[in-house]
Scaffold this motif. Structure first.
Motif: not given
Ligand code: UTP
Length: 275
Positions: A15, A26, A103
């Protein structure tokens, strides 16, 4: 006990980097010449973790392509460029196998780890590396943590000292006992405490050595409302009597999941290149 598996969750929405993350995962955002995820893949391989599992969602094909495709116009590269390409990616990655776990929906970090339920050997420990957290130091942090897990027969989470005014953005440990200058036994975890309620100044960083038992705990938590949080599952793990240690990393850490942290990392790697 041998720790072989490294789970790298990369299925989040990203996000904080929207709208870019509509098109680019990302984890593929570059730090000068490498995507962020390559740093944690290299850390895992340098720590002799041989079975890497990257958890991906629907729009993350770029990650699979990056690690599996040969370079397109390798024949046109000059000898010195070919050498650089081999050194930076292919040779290192050849030391491990990288597989992908789907996932279907980003239902939280705990849920991402649950996707590895069929690949983690029973009665073993496994590692988790979050690709957002880039650690720069002399040793791969996850390797030191794997050693500590073996020596102590315990789960190990990485922590870092955080100034009080920023602590409420983190999961924070409460210390049962300090074992030496960089090792603590954890009594409980508090997610995003108010700064006046934080039980310590030690915040959780995205590196974990966890026992297989955590899978059953995560499974039992499914269906609760909201995201499935790994911190909650580790708290339950402590409550079952499992020893959980916290290792205070000596590394420089960049939280590339935020634009500010990403910019700091770019500064670090870019300036290092110029030296
Ligand atoms: P974050 O909490 O940073 O979430 O996840 P996000 O979606 O990557 O980024 P924001 O918060 O929306 O900006 C930490 C790590 O866990 C993975 C993410 O890809 C990141 O590498 N993750 C998070 C998953 O693999 N699955 C999820 O459901 C959530």
């Amino acid at each position: 006990m041998k720790i072989r598996a490294a789970i790298i969750p990369a299925a989040g929405i990203g996000t904080r980097f929207l709208p870019l993350t509509k098109a680019i995962p990302k984890e593929m955002i570059p730090l000068i010449d490498k995507p962020t995820i390559q740093h944690v893949v290299e850390e895992a391989i340098d720590a002799h973790l041989s079975d890497l599992f990257i958890v991906i969602g629907n729009n993350k094909q770029a990650i699979v392509d990056y690690f599996s495709s040969p370079y397109e116009h390798a024949d046109l590269l000059k000898e010195k460029d070919k050498k650089r390409l081999k050194e930076t990616l292919e040779n290192r990655i050849a030391k491990a196998t990288i597989r992908y776990l789907a996932q279907p929906k980003p239902l939280g970090l705990g849920h991402a780890i649950l996707m590895a339920r069929t690949v983690i050997e029973p009665n073993s420990y496994f590692s988790v590396l979050l690709p957002d957290d880039i650690l720069v130091g002399t040793e791969p942090a996850i390797g030191t943590m794997a050693q500590l897990a073996k020596q102590n027969n315990a789960a190990v989470i990485a922590v870092q000292e955080i100034p009080q005014e920023k602590i409420s953005a983190y999961g924070v440990i409460s210390i049962a006992e300090q074992l030496n200058h960089d090792l603590y036994e954890v009594s409980c975890l508090v997610e995003k405490p108010k700064k006046e309620n934080a039980p310590s100044n030690l915040a959780i960083v995205g590196r974990y050595i966890l026992p297989h038992k955590i899978i059953a705990i995560l499974d039992s938590m499914q269906g609760n409302s909201g995201e499935l949080q790994l911190t909650d599952a580790i708290q339950k793990l402590i409550e079952t009597g499992e020893k959980v240690l916290a290792y205070k990393i000596p590394h420089k850490r960049f939280d590339t999941g935020t634009p500010h942290g990403w910019l700091e990392a770019i500064g670090h790697f870019g300036l290092n290149d110029l030296r």
